[in-house]
Design a protein around this motif. Structure first.
Motif, PDB file in Angstrom:
ATOM      1  N   MET A   5       0.800  -1.221   0.000  1.00 33.07           N
ATOM      2  CA  MET A   5       0.000   0.000   0.000  1.00 33.07           C
ATOM      3  C   MET A   5       0.833   1.272   0.000  1.00 33.07           C
ATOM      4  SD  MET A   5      -3.153  -1.011   2.422  1.00 33.07           S
ATOM      5  CE  MET A   5      -3.956  -2.586   2.272  1.00 33.07           C
ATOM      6  N   ASP A   6       2.072   1.171  -0.423  1.00 31.24           N
ATOM      7  CA  ASP A   6       2.935   2.347  -0.497  1.00 31.24           C
ATOM      8  C   ASP A   6       2.330   3.413  -1.408  1.00 31.24           C
ATOM      9  OD1 ASP A   6       4.390  -0.249  -0.160  1.00 31.24           O
ATOM     10  OD2 ASP A   6       6.025   1.094   0.383  1.00 31.24           O
ATOM     11  N   CYS A   7       1.647   2.973  -2.444  1.00 32.35           N
ATOM     12  CA  CYS A   7       1.064   3.865  -3.449  1.00 32.35           C
ATOM     13  C   CYS A   7      -0.027   4.766  -2.882  1.00 32.35           C
ATOM     14  CB  CYS A   7       0.508   3.049  -4.611  1.00 32.35           C
ATOM     15  SG  CYS A   7      -0.646   1.748  -4.090  1.00 32.35           S
ATOM     16  N   VAL A   8      -0.847   4.246  -1.989  1.00 30.48           N
ATOM     17  CA  VAL A   8      -1.970   5.042  -1.485  1.00 30.48           C
ATOM     18  C   VAL A   8      -1.486   6.226  -0.651  1.00 30.48           C
ATOM     19  CG1 VAL A   8      -3.554   3.083  -1.527  1.00 30.48           C
ATOM     20  CG2 VAL A   8      -2.429   3.673   0.599  1.00 30.48           C
ATOM     21  N   GLU A   9      -0.355   6.057  -0.041  1.00 27.71           N
ATOM     22  CA  GLU A   9       0.192   7.094   0.832  1.00 27.71           C
ATOM     23  C   GLU A   9       0.662   8.326   0.046  1.00 27.71           C
ATOM     24  OE1 GLU A   9       2.345   6.198   4.846  1.00 27.71           O
ATOM     25  OE2 GLU A   9       3.782   6.065   3.213  1.00 27.71           O
ATOM     26  N   VAL A  10       1.093   8.127  -1.193  1.00 27.15           N
ATOM     27  CA  VAL A  10       1.630   9.243  -1.978  1.00 27.15           C
ATOM     28  C   VAL A  10       0.624   9.851  -2.946  1.00 27.15           C
ATOM     29  CG1 VAL A  10       3.997   8.393  -1.799  1.00 27.15           C
ATOM     30  CG2 VAL A  10       2.596   7.735  -3.772  1.00 27.15           C
ATOM     31  N   CYS A  11      -0.518   9.223  -3.123  1.00 30.56           N
ATOM     32  CA  CYS A  11      -1.503   9.693  -4.099  1.00 30.56           C
ATOM     33  C   CYS A  11      -2.120  11.020  -3.643  1.00 30.56           C
ATOM     34  CB  CYS A  11      -2.599   8.660  -4.303  1.00 30.56           C
ATOM     35  SG  CYS A  11      -3.838   9.163  -5.512  1.00 30.56           S
ATOM     36  N   VAL A  14      -4.627  12.631  -4.891  1.00 33.33           N
ATOM     37  CA  VAL A  14      -6.073  12.759  -5.104  1.00 33.33           C
ATOM     38  C   VAL A  14      -6.867  11.579  -4.534  1.00 33.33           C
ATOM     39  CG1 VAL A  14      -5.895  14.300  -7.088  1.00 33.33           C
ATOM     40  CG2 VAL A  14      -5.881  11.828  -7.455  1.00 33.33           C
ATOM     41  N   ASP A  15      -6.207  10.695  -3.814  1.00 35.24           N
ATOM     42  CA  ASP A  15      -6.892   9.576  -3.145  1.00 35.24           C
ATOM     43  C   ASP A  15      -7.753   8.755  -4.097  1.00 35.24           C
ATOM     44  OD1 ASP A  15      -5.715  10.525  -0.818  1.00 35.24           O
ATOM     45  OD2 ASP A  15      -7.458  11.716  -0.264  1.00 35.24           O
ATOM     46  N   CYS A  16      -7.160   8.307  -5.200  1.00 31.34           N
ATOM     47  CA  CYS A  16      -7.933   7.572  -6.211  1.00 31.34           C
ATOM     48  C   CYS A  16      -7.760   6.057  -6.138  1.00 31.34           C
ATOM     49  CB  CYS A  16      -7.614   8.093  -7.613  1.00 31.34           C
ATOM     50  SG  CYS A  16      -5.928   7.825  -8.162  1.00 31.34           S
ATOM     51  N   PHE A  17      -7.234   5.534  -5.020  1.00 32.08           N
ATOM     52  CA  PHE A  17      -7.085   4.088  -4.864  1.00 32.08           C
ATOM     53  C   PHE A  17      -8.292   3.501  -4.129  1.00 32.08           C
ATOM     54  CE2 PHE A  17      -2.779   5.127  -5.885  1.00 32.08           C
ATOM     55  CZ  PHE A  17      -2.326   4.008  -6.565  1.00 32.08           C
ATOM     56  N   TYR A  18      -8.665   2.309  -4.556  1.00 30.61           N
ATOM     57  CA  TYR A  18      -9.787   1.586  -3.959  1.00 30.61           C
ATOM     58  C   TYR A  18      -9.316   0.190  -3.624  1.00 30.61           C
ATOM     59  CZ  TYR A  18     -12.485   5.621  -5.129  1.00 30.61           C
ATOM     60  OH  TYR A  18     -12.953   6.913  -5.162  1.00 30.61           O
ATOM     61  N   GLU A  19      -9.851  -0.347  -2.514  1.00 31.47           N
ATOM     62  CA  GLU A  19      -9.315  -1.588  -1.962  1.00 31.47           C
ATOM     63  C   GLU A  19     -10.250  -2.772  -2.118  1.00 31.47           C
ATOM     64  OE1 GLU A  19      -7.399  -3.344   2.160  1.00 31.47           O
ATOM     65  OE2 GLU A  19      -8.677  -1.559   2.262  1.00 31.47           O
ATOM     66  N   PRO A  69     -14.294   0.074  -1.526  1.00 30.01           N
ATOM     67  CA  PRO A  69     -14.112   1.283  -0.711  1.00 30.01           C
ATOM     68  C   PRO A  69     -12.794   1.996  -1.007  1.00 30.01           C
ATOM     69  CG  PRO A  69     -13.685  -0.670   0.605  1.00 30.01           C
ATOM     70  CD  PRO A  69     -14.197  -1.155  -0.723  1.00 30.01           C
ATOM     71  N   ASN A  70     -12.822   3.298  -0.835  1.00 34.59           N
ATOM     72  CA  ASN A  70     -11.636   4.133  -1.018  1.00 34.59           C
ATOM     73  C   ASN A  70     -10.633   3.847   0.094  1.00 34.59           C
ATOM     74  OD1 ASN A  70     -10.531   7.319  -0.467  1.00 34.59           O
ATOM     75  ND2 ASN A  70     -10.434   6.504  -2.540  1.00 34.59           N
ATOM     76  N   ILE A  71      -9.353   3.920  -0.253  1.00 36.47           N
ATOM     77  CA  ILE A  71      -8.300   3.753   0.747  1.00 36.47           C
ATOM     78  C   ILE A  71      -7.277   4.861   0.570  1.00 36.47           C
ATOM     79  CG2 ILE A  71      -7.128   2.028  -0.695  1.00 36.47           C
ATOM     80  CD1 ILE A  71      -6.152   0.830   2.074  1.00 36.47           C
ATOM     81  N   THR A  72      -6.946   5.520   1.670  1.00 40.42           N
ATOM     82  CA  THR A  72      -5.991   6.625   1.626  1.00 40.42           C
ATOM     83  C   THR A  72      -4.848   6.442   2.614  1.00 40.42           C
ATOM     84  OG1 THR A  72      -7.275   7.897   3.238  1.00 40.42           O
ATOM     85  CG2 THR A  72      -7.760   8.266   0.897  1.00 40.42           C
ATOM     86  N   ASN A  73      -4.988   5.488   3.509  1.00 48.31           N
ATOM     87  CA  ASN A  73      -3.964   5.253   4.526  1.00 48.31           C
ATOM     88  C   ASN A  73      -3.281   3.911   4.298  1.00 48.31           C
ATOM     89  OD1 ASN A  73      -4.435   7.640   6.187  1.00 48.31           O
ATOM     90  ND2 ASN A  73      -6.408   6.689   6.622  1.00 48.31           N
TER      91      ASN A  73
END
Length: 112
Positions: free
Chosen positions: A15-21, A23-28, A78-82
């Motif tokens: 999940m390294d990618c979600v931390e740097v995004c 615009v928070d466009c990752f979903y889990e 669901p969206n994931i940002t952390n």
């Protein structure tokens, strides 16, 4: 252009990618992440952060089906940002072939 998550994320789900995004466009999902193509701003900061090298620009050849999969599941997962820890066996699955056919789960993940 947008970025897409491809098969090597399956069962690795770093999940390294979600931390740097920005615009928070990752979903889990249960065992992988996807990028919402309508939310991605094509900044590319996520691509080098992925230890599994599973994030690619959609302009790379042969990624049409991955763009479709990312769009489909970003709409329902669901969206994931952390960032959280990857699965305990993530390293064992890094680079395993045919992960989509063998291991993909359409079930949602936890999200934030």
């Amino acid at each position: 252009m947008t970025f897409v998550v491809t098969d090597n994320c399956i069962k690795c789900k770093y999940m390294d990618c979600v931390e740097v995004c920005p615009v928070d466009c990752f979903y889990e999902g249960e065992n992988m992440l996807v990028i919402h193509p309508d939310e991605c701003i094509d900044c590319g900061v996520c691509e080098p952060e992925c230890p599994a090298e599973a994030i690619l620009p959609d302009t790379a050849p042969g990624l049409e089906s991955w763009l479709k999969l990312n769009a489909e599941f970003a709409a329902v997962w669901p969206n994931i940002t952390n960032r959280r820890d990857p699965p305990a066996d993530a390293n064992e699955f890094d680079g395993v072939p045919e992960k989509l056919e063998r291991y993909f789960s359409p079930e949602p993940g936890e999200g934030d």
